[in-house]
Design an enzyme around this catalytic site. Structure first.
Site, PDB file in Angstrom:
ATOM      1  N   GLY A  46       0.487  -1.367   0.015  1.00  0.00           N
ATOM      2  CA  GLY A  46      -0.220  -0.212   0.052  1.00  0.00           C
ATOM      3  C   GLY A  46       0.331   0.963   0.128  1.00  0.00           C
ATOM      4  N   GLN A  51       3.062   9.681   1.079  1.00  0.00           N
ATOM      5  CA  GLN A  51       4.454   9.278   1.284  1.00  0.00           C
ATOM      6  C   GLN A  51       5.607   9.503   0.171  1.00  0.00           C
ATOM      7  OE1 GLN A  51       2.009   5.504   2.192  1.00  0.00           O
ATOM      8  NE2 GLN A  51       4.090   5.337   3.178  1.00  0.00           N
ATOM      9  N   CYS A  91       5.514   0.013   6.837  1.00  0.00           N
ATOM     10  CA  CYS A  91       5.751   0.786   6.744  1.00  0.00           C
ATOM     11  C   CYS A  91       6.831   1.029   5.661  1.00  0.00           C
ATOM     12  CB  CYS A  91       4.692   2.295   6.982  1.00  0.00           C
ATOM     13  SG  CYS A  91       4.433   3.291   6.890  1.00  0.00           S
ATOM     14  N   LEU A  92       6.706   1.683   4.663  1.00  0.00           N
ATOM     15  CA  LEU A  92       7.285   2.101   3.239  1.00  0.00           C
ATOM     16  C   LEU A  92       8.168   3.474   3.841  1.00  0.00           C
ATOM     17  CD1 LEU A  92       5.928   0.970   0.396  1.00  0.00           C
ATOM     18  CD2 LEU A  92       7.569   0.345   1.053  1.00  0.00           C
ATOM     19  N   HIS A 133      -4.279   1.900   7.180  1.00  0.00           N
ATOM     20  CA  HIS A 133      -3.052   2.657   7.723  1.00  0.00           C
ATOM     21  C   HIS A 133      -2.849   3.618   6.978  1.00  0.00           C
ATOM     22  CE1 HIS A 133       1.011   1.533   8.358  1.00  0.00           C
ATOM     23  NE2 HIS A 133       1.096   2.075   7.030  1.00  0.00           N
ATOM     24  N   GLU A 134      -3.615   2.895   5.343  1.00  0.00           N
ATOM     25  CA  GLU A 134      -2.912   4.449   4.223  1.00  0.00           C
ATOM     26  C   GLU A 134      -3.948   5.917   4.003  1.00  0.00           C
ATOM     27  OE1 GLU A 134      -0.651   3.628   3.257  1.00  0.00           O
ATOM     28  OE2 GLU A 134      -0.417   1.774   2.828  1.00  0.00           O
ATOM     29  N   HIS A 137      -2.631   8.063   6.480  1.00  0.00           N
ATOM     30  CA  HIS A 137      -0.840   9.105   6.327  1.00  0.00           C
ATOM     31  C   HIS A 137      -2.294  10.206   5.630  1.00  0.00           C
ATOM     32  CE1 HIS A 137       2.110   6.646   6.157  1.00  0.00           C
ATOM     33  NE2 HIS A 137       1.827   5.214   5.818  1.00  0.00           N
TER      34      HIS A 137
HETATM   35 NI    NI Z   1       2.835   3.702   5.921  1.00  0.00          NI
END
Ligand code: NI
Length: 176
Positions: A46, A51, A91-92, A133-134, A137
């Protein structure tokens, strides 16, 4: 298509609140394509526009191992949530950090697709967790901020120590 650089926590730009997309045009579709390529390449399941330092309400998710079940959410809104689940998240924007987070088990989300068409999706399990989660963000929130202050401090200290050497993504775990 282009790979977009991903912001790393504690970059303050991760705390910016994303703006609503007025019209899903070619510029937004380009962003969606670039975000999708960046997510698959990372690899992650995701990615939120926040991000990649684009502060618009756009999310891409694909929880399949085969990379053929892409879900695009433009202007996502949570219209229902139920149950509770605790699951390990990554998380990226925080390479190498995996922590258990408590979230709703099921969600209903309303959004627009890459053509601007509205849709409603009911999700549970990993997809429901990923959507939440997204969406966080887009509100400028990173998952570790749901943890205790002590845990957040420990994570920040760990990140500061490893700042010179970013660990490779752990293929056995999922980064969102
Ligand atoms: Ni994330």
């Amino acid at each position: 298509m282009a790979l977009l650089p991903i912001l790393h926590y504690p970059d303050p730009r991760l705390h910016q609140v994303a703006a609503k997309v007025d019209r899903v045009d070619d510029r937004i579709r380009q962003l969606i394509n670039d975000m999708t390529e960046s997510m698959y390449s990372a690899p992650g399941i995701g990615l939120a526009a926040t991000q990649v330092n684009v502060h618009m309400r756009v999310i891409v998710i694909d929880i399949s191992e085969t990379h053929d079940q892409l879900c695009v959410f433009v202007n996502p809104e949570l219209i229902a949530a139920g149950g509770e689940v605790e699951r390990e998240e990554g998380c990226l924007s925080l390479p190498g950090v995996y922590e258990k987070v408590r979230r709703a088990e099921r969600v209903t989300v309303r959004a627009q697709d890459a053509d601007g068409r509205p849709f409603t999706l009911e999700a549970e399990g990993l997809l429901a967790v990923c959507i939440q989660h997204e969406m966080d963000h887009l509100e400028g929130k990173v998952f570790v901020e749901k943890l205790s202050r002590l845990k957040q401090r420990r994570i920040l200290n760990r990140i500061k120590k490893q700042v010179r050497r970013t660990p490779p993504p752990d293929a056995r775990r999922l980064a969102l």
